[in-house]
Design a protein around this motif. Structure first.
Motif, short mmCIF file in Angstrom:
data_model
loop_
_atom_site.label_atom_id
_atom_site.label_comp_id
_atom_site.label_asym_id
_atom_site.label_seq_id
_atom_site.Cartn_x
_atom_site.Cartn_y
_atom_site.Cartn_z
N ALA A 24 0.85 -1.20 0.00
CA ALA A 24 0.00 0.00 0.00
C ALA A 24 0.88 1.24 0.00
CB ALA A 24 -0.96 0.01 1.19
N THR A 25 1.89 1.23 -0.87
CA THR A 25 2.96 2.22 -0.87
C THR A 25 2.57 3.47 -1.64
OG1 THR A 25 4.65 0.49 -0.72
CG2 THR A 25 5.35 2.61 -1.61
N LEU A 26 2.89 4.63 -1.08
CA LEU A 26 2.75 5.90 -1.78
C LEU A 26 3.98 6.07 -2.68
CD1 LEU A 26 1.21 8.60 -2.17
CD2 LEU A 26 2.62 9.51 -0.29
N VAL A 37 7.25 14.28 -2.50
CA VAL A 37 7.98 13.19 -1.86
C VAL A 37 8.99 12.65 -2.87
CG1 VAL A 37 6.03 12.55 -0.38
CG2 VAL A 37 6.36 11.37 -2.57
N VAL A 38 10.00 11.98 -2.37
CA VAL A 38 10.95 11.29 -3.24
C VAL A 38 10.28 9.99 -3.67
CG1 VAL A 38 13.27 10.35 -3.48
CG2 VAL A 38 12.86 12.29 -1.95
N GLY A 39 9.95 9.89 -4.93
CA GLY A 39 9.28 8.71 -5.43
C GLY A 39 10.25 7.71 -6.03
N PHE A 40 9.71 6.82 -6.83
CA PHE A 40 10.54 5.84 -7.53
C PHE A 40 9.74 5.33 -8.71
CE2 PHE A 40 8.21 3.80 -4.16
CZ PHE A 40 7.76 2.60 -4.68
N GLU A 41 10.42 4.67 -9.64
CA GLU A 41 9.78 4.21 -10.86
C GLU A 41 9.03 2.90 -10.62
OE1 GLU A 41 9.65 6.05 -13.57
OE2 GLU A 41 10.77 7.55 -12.41
N ALA A 42 8.01 2.68 -11.44
CA ALA A 42 7.22 1.45 -11.32
C ALA A 42 8.07 0.21 -11.55
CB ALA A 42 6.05 1.49 -12.29
N THR A 43 9.10 0.34 -12.37
CA THR A 43 9.97 -0.80 -12.69
C THR A 43 11.15 -0.91 -11.73
OG1 THR A 43 11.12 0.61 -14.28
CG2 THR A 43 9.34 -0.81 -15.12
N TYR A 49 12.50 1.96 2.00
CA TYR A 49 11.16 2.09 2.60
C TYR A 49 10.41 3.34 2.13
CZ TYR A 49 12.41 -1.71 5.79
OH TYR A 49 12.79 -2.91 6.31
N ARG A 50 10.74 3.87 0.97
CA ARG A 50 10.06 5.07 0.49
C ARG A 50 8.56 4.83 0.38
NH1 ARG A 50 13.88 7.01 -4.57
NH2 ARG A 50 15.68 7.65 -3.32
#
Length: 302
Positions: A24-26, A37-43, A49-50
């Motif tokens: 259930a990650t943002l 927020v510092v996000g990340f790519e779907a891949t 723990y972002r």
């Protein structure tokens, strides 16, 4: 490959967010095209723990060992370099979508009893966008037949704009902090922030200070809310608000050996309890069978 599984996008006015099935990650939160927020790519496999939901405990349980209900429990050591159980179980579990509209997504997860945590919880995480930003709520119900120890927190790395942690100004309404050992971050005692590098009661530049500490003595406004703000020198910013259900907040300057992760965002994690609460009992939530607990946080542009 999508490491986070199915994704759920939501939008309201200038705000948009993406939440993933795994944990259930943002994964992203934006305001008018600016990342909050510092996000990340779907891949990409989610780093450090972002955006995670931390439950049924936030932070660390020392040695993964605790006593509850006249029994001693041993949890898996998920922070092997320090020898602790870190951030609960559910951040890598699959959550089920139960509601998804243009501006809202709700996911649920049943946490079954297991070695080290022989308790059953039904968890729900909701994300609702509105004019004031993102309301992020986590709730738990004890669906087992014995009392269960519990705590929770979110794990966003906030980003107010360009630059890095050293450049930004932090305002944090906390009067005390938990001293920890430098090696394993073992709790040692509570100290006043006054006269230390951890005093951010008035907004100031973070600079090169290293922070990975839990703060308490939270100051709430007349509406019962605490507000932490992270600002750039030009005035762009992000804030997180919470109420008295979280009397602790972990702050981490994200000091990492990897150049791409080092001090690129500031983790601000309002917590229902401090590190190692399963052992200390400080602000630990104890859920009788059938009992319910909820906490929520508001993230918005400042």
């Amino acid at each position: 490959m999508r490491y986070g599984g199915e994704e759920f996008g939501i939008r309201s006015g200038p705000y948009s967010a993406v939440v993933t099935e795994v944990g259930a990650t943002l994964r992203h939160l934006r305001h008018g095209g600016r990342d909050l927020v510092v996000g990340f790519e779907a891949t990409e496999l989610r780093p450090v723990y972002r955006g995670a939901v931390l439950a049924p405990w936030p932070n660390r349980i020392v040695d993964g060992r605790y006593e509850f209900g006249a029994a001693v429990h041993q949890l898996p050591l998920t922070e092997p370099d320090r020898g602790h159980a870190l951030h609960g179980f559910v951040c890598w579990e699959s959550w089920r979508m139960v509601d998804h509209t243009a501006d809202r997504v709700v996911l649920s997860h049943r946490l079954h009893p297991r070695e080290g945590y022989p308790f059953r919880l039904d968890l729900e995480a909701s994300y609702i966008l509105g004019p004031d930003g993102l309301t992020w709520r986590v709730s738990a119900r004890n669906t087992g037949d014995v009392e269960a120890p519990y705590g929770c927190a979110p794990h966003p790395y906030l980003r107010p704009g360009d630059g890095c942690v050293d450049d930004w100004l932090l305002e944090l309404p906390a009067e005390r902090y938990l001293e920890v050992t430098p090696d394993r971050l073992l709790p040692r005692g509570i100290a006043d922030v006054a006269g230390t590098g951890f005093d951010f009661r008035v907004a100031r530049r973070i600079g090169d200070v290293t922070v990975d500490h839990a703060f308490t003595g939270i100051r709430y406004d007349p509406d019962g809310l605490a507000t932490a703000r992270l600002l750039t020198a030009s005035g762009d910013g992000v804030r997180i608000q919470w109420d008295a259900s979280c009397p602790w907040v972990q702050v981490h300057t994200a000091d990492r050996p990897e150049p791409g992760l080092n001090r690129v965002g500031l983790a601000i994690e309002p917590m229902t309890c401090p590190p190692d609460a399963f052992n200390s009992g400080v602000d630990l939530v104890v859920l009788p069978p059938g009992a319910h607990h909820a906490a929520s946080w508001l993230l918005s542009a400042a």
